[in-house]
Design a protein around this motif. Sequence first.
Motif, PDB file in Angstrom:
ATOM      1  N   ALA A  74       0.777  -1.136   0.025  1.00  0.00           N
ATOM      2  CA  ALA A  74      -0.135   0.217  -0.071  1.00  0.00           C
ATOM      3  C   ALA A  74       0.632   1.361   0.145  1.00  0.00           C
ATOM      4  CB  ALA A  74      -0.926  -0.032   1.091  1.00  0.00           C
ATOM      5  N   ILE A  75       1.823   1.072   0.581  1.00  0.00           N
ATOM      6  CA  ILE A  75       2.895   2.487   0.686  1.00  0.00           C
ATOM      7  C   ILE A  75       3.636   2.623  -0.609  1.00  0.00           C
ATOM      8  CG2 ILE A  75       5.002   3.213   1.858  1.00  0.00           C
ATOM      9  CD1 ILE A  75       4.126   1.824   4.367  1.00  0.00           C
ATOM     10  N   HIS A  76       4.070   1.498  -1.294  1.00  0.00           N
ATOM     11  CA  HIS A  76       5.011   1.742  -2.440  1.00  0.00           C
ATOM     12  C   HIS A  76       4.345   1.502  -3.797  1.00  0.00           C
ATOM     13  CE1 HIS A  76       8.478   2.185   0.303  1.00  0.00           C
ATOM     14  NE2 HIS A  76       8.047   1.210   0.815  1.00  0.00           N
ATOM     15  N   LEU A  77       3.270   0.921  -3.767  1.00  0.00           N
ATOM     16  CA  LEU A  77       2.759   0.439  -5.236  1.00  0.00           C
ATOM     17  C   LEU A  77       1.830   1.543  -5.949  1.00  0.00           C
ATOM     18  CD1 LEU A  77       2.611  -1.887  -7.167  1.00  0.00           C
ATOM     19  CD2 LEU A  77       0.493  -2.377  -6.114  1.00  0.00           C
ATOM     20  N   PRO A  78       1.310   2.311  -5.075  1.00  0.00           N
ATOM     21  CA  PRO A  78       0.197   3.308  -6.024  1.00  0.00           C
ATOM     22  C   PRO A  78       1.127   4.201  -7.105  1.00  0.00           C
ATOM     23  CG  PRO A  78       0.039   3.346  -3.662  1.00  0.00           C
ATOM     24  CD  PRO A  78       0.873   2.671  -3.568  1.00  0.00           C
ATOM     25  N   GLY A  79       0.480   4.039  -8.262  1.00  0.00           N
ATOM     26  CA  GLY A  79       1.155   4.689  -9.507  1.00  0.00           C
ATOM     27  C   GLY A  79       2.177   4.211 -10.040  1.00  0.00           C
ATOM     28  N   GLN A  80       2.867   3.102  -9.681  1.00  0.00           N
ATOM     29  CA  GLN A  80       3.922   2.468 -10.026  1.00  0.00           C
ATOM     30  C   GLN A  80       3.688   1.583 -11.163  1.00  0.00           C
ATOM     31  OE1 GLN A  80       7.328   0.430  -8.453  1.00  0.00           O
ATOM     32  NE2 GLN A  80       6.621   1.214  -6.397  1.00  0.00           N
ATOM     33  N   ARG A  81       4.624   1.352 -12.078  1.00  0.00           N
ATOM     34  CA  ARG A  81       4.537   0.271 -12.881  1.00  0.00           C
ATOM     35  C   ARG A  81       4.871  -1.032 -12.082  1.00  0.00           C
ATOM     36  NH1 ARG A  81       5.055   0.246 -18.271  1.00  0.00           N
ATOM     37  NH2 ARG A  81       6.502  -1.067 -18.454  1.00  0.00           N
ATOM     38  N   ALA A  82       4.222  -2.172 -12.373  1.00  0.00           N
ATOM     39  CA  ALA A  82       4.447  -3.489 -11.668  1.00  0.00           C
ATOM     40  C   ALA A  82       3.983  -4.691 -12.736  1.00  0.00           C
ATOM     41  CB  ALA A  82       3.257  -3.350 -10.569  1.00  0.00           C
ATOM     42  N   ALA A  83       4.547  -5.750 -12.294  1.00  0.00           N
ATOM     43  CA  ALA A  83       4.366  -7.026 -12.938  1.00  0.00           C
ATOM     44  C   ALA A  83       3.725  -7.980 -11.897  1.00  0.00           C
ATOM     45  CB  ALA A  83       5.911  -7.611 -13.383  1.00  0.00           C
ATOM     46  N   PHE A  84       2.868  -8.628 -12.715  1.00  0.00           N
ATOM     47  CA  PHE A  84       2.288  -9.703 -11.891  1.00  0.00           C
ATOM     48  C   PHE A  84       2.256 -10.990 -12.526  1.00  0.00           C
ATOM     49  CE2 PHE A  84      -1.501 -12.096 -10.359  1.00  0.00           C
ATOM     50  CZ  PHE A  84      -1.430 -11.946  -9.004  1.00  0.00           C
ATOM     51  N   ALA A  85       2.812 -12.141 -11.837  1.00  0.00           N
ATOM     52  CA  ALA A  85       3.043 -13.320 -12.725  1.00  0.00           C
ATOM     53  C   ALA A  85       1.886 -14.531 -11.946  1.00  0.00           C
ATOM     54  CB  ALA A  85       4.372 -13.921 -12.460  1.00  0.00           C
ATOM     55  N   THR A  95       6.317 -30.183 -17.223  1.00  0.00           N
ATOM     56  CA  THR A  95       5.497 -29.218 -18.033  1.00  0.00           C
ATOM     57  C   THR A  95       4.982 -28.123 -17.288  1.00  0.00           C
ATOM     58  OG1 THR A  95       3.539 -30.639 -17.537  1.00  0.00           O
ATOM     59  CG2 THR A  95       4.793 -31.418 -19.648  1.00  0.00           C
ATOM     60  N   GLY A  96       4.341 -27.252 -17.977  1.00  0.00           N
ATOM     61  CA  GLY A  96       3.885 -25.890 -17.057  1.00  0.00           C
ATOM     62  C   GLY A  96       3.513 -24.833 -18.134  1.00  0.00           C
ATOM     63  N   TRP A  97       3.197 -23.629 -17.293  1.00  0.00           N
ATOM     64  CA  TRP A  97       2.655 -22.683 -17.867  1.00  0.00           C
ATOM     65  C   TRP A  97       2.957 -21.477 -17.250  1.00  0.00           C
ATOM     66  CZ3 TRP A  97      -0.808 -19.676 -15.204  1.00  0.00           C
ATOM     67  CH2 TRP A  97      -1.574 -20.426 -14.445  1.00  0.00           C
ATOM     68  N   SER A  98       3.293 -20.200 -17.646  1.00  0.00           N
ATOM     69  CA  SER A  98       3.521 -19.052 -16.879  1.00  0.00           C
ATOM     70  C   SER A  98       2.894 -17.872 -17.838  1.00  0.00           C
ATOM     71  CB  SER A  98       4.882 -18.815 -16.859  1.00  0.00           C
ATOM     72  OG  SER A  98       5.114 -17.664 -16.209  1.00  0.00           O
ATOM     73  N   VAL A  99       2.163 -16.907 -16.971  1.00  0.00           N
ATOM     74  CA  VAL A  99       1.645 -15.693 -17.664  1.00  0.00           C
ATOM     75  C   VAL A  99       2.262 -14.534 -16.826  1.00  0.00           C
ATOM     76  CG1 VAL A  99      -0.651 -14.441 -17.866  1.00  0.00           C
ATOM     77  CG2 VAL A  99      -0.610 -16.903 -18.088  1.00  0.00           C
ATOM     78  N   LEU A 100       2.500 -13.616 -17.726  1.00  0.00           N
ATOM     79  CA  LEU A 100       3.143 -12.149 -16.812  1.00  0.00           C
ATOM     80  C   LEU A 100       2.212 -11.031 -17.524  1.00  0.00           C
ATOM     81  CD1 LEU A 100       5.386 -10.873 -15.565  1.00  0.00           C
ATOM     82  CD2 LEU A 100       6.525 -10.553 -17.735  1.00  0.00           C
ATOM     83  N   VAL A 101       1.743 -10.224 -16.609  1.00  0.00           N
ATOM     84  CA  VAL A 101       0.908  -9.045 -16.770  1.00  0.00           C
ATOM     85  C   VAL A 101       1.896  -8.009 -16.305  1.00  0.00           C
ATOM     86  CG1 VAL A 101      -1.206  -7.800 -16.310  1.00  0.00           C
ATOM     87  CG2 VAL A 101      -0.910 -10.247 -16.554  1.00  0.00           C
ATOM     88  N   ARG A 102       2.229  -6.940 -17.176  1.00  0.00           N
ATOM     89  CA  ARG A 102       2.789  -5.885 -16.830  1.00  0.00           C
ATOM     90  C   ARG A 102       1.761  -4.508 -17.115  1.00  0.00           C
ATOM     91  NH1 ARG A 102       8.632  -6.553 -19.883  1.00  0.00           N
ATOM     92  NH2 ARG A 102       7.100  -7.858 -21.322  1.00  0.00           N
ATOM     93  N   GLY A 103       1.883  -3.682 -16.147  1.00  0.00           N
ATOM     94  CA  GLY A 103       1.166  -2.478 -16.155  1.00  0.00           C
ATOM     95  C   GLY A 103       1.232  -1.477 -15.175  1.00  0.00           C
TER      96      GLY A 103
END
Length: 166
Positions: A74-85, A95-103
Motif C-alpha cells: 500500500a505504501i510503495h505500489l500506488p502509481g507504479q509500474r508493476a508486474a504480476f505473474a 510441463t507447465g505454463w506461466s503468464v506475465l502481466v505488466r502495467g
Amino acid sequence: MTPRSASPARPARSARSDGLLGELTEPECWDHLTAHSLGRIAYVVDGGPTILPFNYLALDGLIWLRTTSYSELAIHLPGQRAAFAVDHADEHDHTGWSVLVRGRAEHAIGEHPGAPAGLPDPAPWPDGTRSMVFCLTPESVTGRTLRHADLGEADRSGPGSVQRHR
C-alpha cells in the motif's frame, strides 16, 4: 581455499521429459488468470525489486488486489509500474505454463472506471481488515507454455536439436 565438490551426475532424461516451449495467446493467458487466484506481484522499492505472493481476482481485463492500508504494498505500489505473474509447473512431467502481466497499479477509490459494479473483491486469504484495493491495468499480457515433445531417438540427434542427454 577448499576444493569445489563435483556436482552429482544427472540421470539421462527420457524423450517424455523433453519439452517444447510455446507462446500463449492473450486469450489463453486470460483463461489461466481467471481460473486461478494466487500469483506474485513485483514492483520496485528503494531502487530494488520486490516480489510478493498475493491472491487476486482477474476480472474484465484487469487484475485486482486487496491489502491493508499500512502494508509495504500500500505504501510503495500506488502509481507504479508493476508486474504480476501466475504459473503452474508439474515437476514430475516437466510441463507447465506461466503468464506475465505488466502495467500500472492504481489505488482504486470508490467507483473505479474498470469495475462493473463498485470495486471487485479479491477476497484475501489472510484474516484481518484489508480495505485498500488496487487495480493493475495491463499494458502487456504474455505467456509461455512448456509441453511434452514427442521426439523419437532419431529426432534428437540431427542438426539444430538440443543435446541434453549426456
